[in-house]
Design a protein around this motif. Structure first.
Motif, PDB file in Angstrom:
ATOM      1  N   THR A  79      -4.868  10.086   0.279  1.00  0.00           N
ATOM      2  CA  THR A  79      -5.214  11.409  -0.227  1.00  0.00           C
ATOM      3  C   THR A  79      -6.360  11.976   0.602  1.00  0.00           C
ATOM      4  OG1 THR A  79      -5.582  12.698  -2.245  1.00  0.00           O
ATOM      5  CG2 THR A  79      -6.857  10.664  -1.995  1.00  0.00           C
ATOM      6  N   SER A  90     -12.261   5.886 -11.604  1.00  0.00           N
ATOM      7  CA  SER A  90     -11.456   6.318 -12.747  1.00  0.00           C
ATOM      8  C   SER A  90     -12.156   7.482 -13.424  1.00  0.00           C
ATOM      9  CB  SER A  90     -11.268   5.169 -13.738  1.00  0.00           C
ATOM     10  OG  SER A  90     -10.669   5.647 -14.928  1.00  0.00           O
ATOM     11  N   TYR A 145       0.802  -1.231   0.000  1.00  0.00           N
ATOM     12  CA  TYR A 145       0.000   0.000   0.000  1.00  0.00           C
ATOM     13  C   TYR A 145       0.838   1.286   0.000  1.00  0.00           C
ATOM     14  CZ  TYR A 145      -2.845  -3.807   1.732  1.00  0.00           C
ATOM     15  OH  TYR A 145      -3.441  -5.030   1.894  1.00  0.00           O
ATOM     16  N   TYR A 205      -7.485   8.214  -7.276  1.00  0.00           N
ATOM     17  CA  TYR A 205      -6.084   8.256  -6.847  1.00  0.00           C
ATOM     18  C   TYR A 205      -5.436   6.922  -7.189  1.00  0.00           C
ATOM     19  CZ  TYR A 205      -2.308  10.076  -3.835  1.00  0.00           C
ATOM     20  OH  TYR A 205      -1.129  10.581  -3.363  1.00  0.00           O
ATOM     21  N   GLY A 206      -4.109   6.877  -7.097  1.00  0.00           N
ATOM     22  CA  GLY A 206      -3.403   5.617  -7.284  1.00  0.00           C
ATOM     23  C   GLY A 206      -3.681   4.654  -6.143  1.00  0.00           C
ATOM     24  N   GLU A 207      -3.267   3.399  -6.315  1.00  0.00           N
ATOM     25  CA  GLU A 207      -3.590   2.379  -5.325  1.00  0.00           C
ATOM     26  C   GLU A 207      -2.579   2.282  -4.197  1.00  0.00           C
ATOM     27  OE1 GLU A 207      -4.805  -1.354  -6.893  1.00  0.00           O
ATOM     28  OE2 GLU A 207      -6.212  -0.450  -8.305  1.00  0.00           O
ATOM     29  N   THR A 208      -1.650   3.226  -4.120  1.00  0.00           N
ATOM     30  CA  THR A 208      -0.742   3.326  -2.973  1.00  0.00           C
ATOM     31  C   THR A 208      -0.819   4.734  -2.409  1.00  0.00           C
ATOM     32  OG1 THR A 208       1.151   3.942  -4.373  1.00  0.00           O
ATOM     33  CG2 THR A 208       0.841   1.586  -3.882  1.00  0.00           C
ATOM     34  N   TYR A 255     -11.679   2.722  -5.626  1.00  0.00           N
ATOM     35  CA  TYR A 255     -11.116   3.726  -6.517  1.00  0.00           C
ATOM     36  C   TYR A 255     -12.078   4.013  -7.660  1.00  0.00           C
ATOM     37  CZ  TYR A 255      -6.938   2.436  -3.943  1.00  0.00           C
ATOM     38  OH  TYR A 255      -6.056   2.188  -2.929  1.00  0.00           O
ATOM     39  N   HIS A 279       0.908  11.149   1.391  1.00  0.00           N
ATOM     40  CA  HIS A 279       0.518  10.822   0.022  1.00  0.00           C
ATOM     41  C   HIS A 279       1.327   9.638  -0.518  1.00  0.00           C
ATOM     42  CE1 HIS A 279      -2.446  13.777  -1.212  1.00  0.00           C
ATOM     43  NE2 HIS A 279      -1.745  14.742  -0.630  1.00  0.00           N
ATOM     44  N   ASN A 280       2.586   9.581  -0.143  1.00  0.00           N
ATOM     45  CA  ASN A 280       3.474   8.546  -0.660  1.00  0.00           C
ATOM     46  C   ASN A 280       3.278   7.199   0.038  1.00  0.00           C
ATOM     47  OD1 ASN A 280       5.560   7.124  -1.861  1.00  0.00           O
ATOM     48  ND2 ASN A 280       7.173   8.511  -1.217  1.00  0.00           N
ATOM     49  N   GLY A 334       4.009   3.815  -1.829  1.00  0.00           N
ATOM     50  CA  GLY A 334       4.641   4.169  -3.086  1.00  0.00           C
ATOM     51  C   GLY A 334       6.146   3.992  -3.061  1.00  0.00           C
TER      52      GLY A 334
END
Length: 562
Positions: free
Chosen positions: A502, A390, A253, A496-499, A388, A326-327, A255
């Motif tokens: 946010t 898109s 989970y 958002y991305g999956e890692t 998530y 965020h990371n 980045g």
């Protein structure tokens, strides 16, 4: 008149005269007492007000990591000051720009106009940045990173009001790694705002909105290579086995950084800097907060803040917590270590204030500009609904609807910040009724997966909501700047991305943030009574005896003030 009547009249006259004199003496005493109170209040004002914003700090970080905090940072504020344990944002969207503006203006995007970090400008027909200003020049860098000012914020801050009240004698300085975290809190009349220019420079910069050249203390700091000194190993402050308040170090989970295969401790920052934009890498580590603390202490000395009886204001924002969140996400060992190290930075910062301004001579508040959601993929792994969305897939379906219904796709100029901006010129060409188009688009969007609510600009403008998500949307809706249709995603669903984590919603994970006060004029205690982010500026204004910011809607927290 008889002798007895005359004596009675004389006696009554004397009584009336004495009563009148007594009333006059009483009034004089009340006036003197009031004057004494005013003089005492002014004399009792803090020499320095320090506002601290911890970017992306959830309230539960105070309680999750409490056992590992020392006694001089977060715990000092809680033990010596006042803890508002049920403090929330009262608007959507919960982003950095609106958050910092709202904290210091005592109002919401509906009035101060900072409706996002970036937003679509309906007049310029382009995306704009909340602090961007092409009319000013950079100071301290040859890049465009200094072309910033608060000109898009429509209202005053409590720092502005303090400057006006003191005939511009009280200083205001804003400091943050992020430009918007320094500029918006400092306000329109600030003496200076400073932010960090990374890449291959590693210097603190400003703009010609404030000055023509950096003062000597800033150039001296930039020349000291203090930023360079933080290119070292980032390992956990304590043994990693003790970090039981967060998830496993290696998981799915997070980045991580370019150039390192796994998002696990330790991180060789000197070795990683080339692949991670040089000095920008420091922003995404706890050392960015340490560098901010170093610079804030240099500002106190360089600007002589808190050195006389005229109150100064120092606005400090710790941005690295947001980059790390965020990371790596809310539940990461990296976020835990970042807060334990921030606690140490706060301790040395408060010790510096004790020594250089005087213990009991300054007032501090600490809050956050927003919270953050747990990584939805992690929530799914423990059977909590989340996921998530898109935006690109939604856009394909939406464009097909526009083509089928109206015969064109350019009826929509922009979709951003969960808002749809319509092309009014195109609607006029097609002879379409704007309000009817809003309703048709709202009805269509509501059909899409993981969209919970959709509202038109007409509804936001004409309906008075007092509770719930609807009221929060309305507090964030600026009639001239916001879109024609406003969208709300399902709980726990993010684009958002999956890692990483946010923010931006009106849900508790984004709205519930700390609010701590301590120092001069502050009571000791805590409350579970709901407080709101717009209450901070009126509370500080009441403490100083100055005008509230000109569009403030919050209320002074009288139980906080001694």
């Amino acid at each position: 008149m008889t002798k007895h009547s005359f004596l009675a009249f004389l006696l009554l006259s004397i009584i009336w005269s004495c009563g009148s004199q007594q009333k006059q003496v009483s009034n004089n005493n009340e006036t003197d007492s009031l004057q004494d109170d005013v003089e005492s209040y002014v004399e009792g004002s803090p020499k320095l007000v320090v506002g601290i914003v911890v970017d992306q700090m959830r309230y539960d970080y105070l309680t999750r990591f409490d056992k590992k905090f020392g006694t001089g940072g977060f715990r000092r504020m809680m033990n010596e000051g006042f803890n508002c344990k049920n403090n929330h944002f009262n608007y959507i969207p919960t982003y950095t720009g609106p958050g910092h503006a709202s904290i210091y203006t005592g109002t919401t995007p509906k009035y101060h106009g900072i409706i996002g970090n970036n937003w679509y400008d309906k007049i310029e027909h382009d995306m704009i940045y909340c602090a961007g200003d092409d009319s000013v020049k950079s100071v301290g860098t040859n890049s465009s990173a200094g072309q910033m000012s608060p000109h898009r914020m429509l209202t005053t801050t409590f720092g502005d009001e303090n400057r006006l009240f003191t005939q511009l004698q009280g200083k205001t300085i804003g400091i943050a790694l992020k430009d918007r975290g320094a500029i918006l809190p400092a306000g329109h009349t600030a003496n200076a705002a400073y932010w960090f220019q990374g890449r291959d420079e590693g210097v603190w910069i400003s703009s010609t909105f404030y000055m023509d050249a950096l003062p000597k203390w800033v150039t001296d700091f930039n020349a000291s290579n203090q930023a360079e000194s933080y290119f070292k190993e980032w390992n956990t402050l304590y043994d990693i086995s003790e970090y039981t308040e967060s998830g496993s170090d290696e998981n799915l989970y997070e980045g991580g950084f370019a150039g390192q295969d796994k998002a696990t401790f330790p991180y060789d920052l000197n070795g990683l800097k080339t692949d991670n934009r040089g000095f920008d890498l420091l922003k995404a580590t706890p050392y960015g907060n340490s560098l901010t603390t170093d610079f804030a202490m240099a500002a106190i000395l360089g600007e002589q803040l808190g050195q006389d009886d005229i109150t100064d204001v120092l606005a400090v924002s710790f941005s690295s917590t947001d980059y790390v969140g965020h990371n790596f996400g809310v539940n990461s060992k990296e976020i835990e270590d970042t807060y334990l190290r921030l606690d140490k930075d706060l301790e040395r910062f408060f010790s510096y204030l004790d020594k250089n301004v005087g213990r009991g001579e300054y007032t501090v508040f600490l809050t956050a500009d927003h919270g953050a959601v747990e990584v939805p993929a992690y929530l799914n792994s423990v059977n909590i609904p989340a996921g998530y969305v898109s935006n690109n897939e939604r856009k394909k379906v939406f464009n097909a609807f526009l083509e089928t219904t109206f015969g064109v796709t350019d009826l929509v100029e922009n979709i951003s910040n969960d808002q749809v901006f319509l092309n009014k010129t195109k609607m006029d060409e097609l002879g379409l009724n704007r309000l009817e188009v809003q309703e048709q688009i709202a009805a269509e969007q509501l059909n899409y997966d993981h969209i919970a609510k959709v509202y038109t600009a007409k509804t936001m403008t004409n309906t008075n909501f007092t509770t719930g998500i609807e009221a929060m949307l309305q507090n964030g809706f600026n009639q001239k700047r916001s879109g024609d249709v406003v969208i709300v995603n399902d709980i726990g669903y993010i684009a958002y991305g999956e890692t990483g984590s946010t923010h931006g919603s009106g849900l508790n994970y984004d709205t519930h943030v700390p609010l701590l006060f301590f120092g001069k004029g502050i009571n000791k205690g805590h409350t579970f009574k709901r407080t709101e982010i717009s209450d901070i500026a009126p509370t500080i204004s009441a403490l100083l005896g100055i005008s509230f910011p000109n569009a403030a809607i919050g209320q002074p927290l009288e139980f906080v003030i001694d």
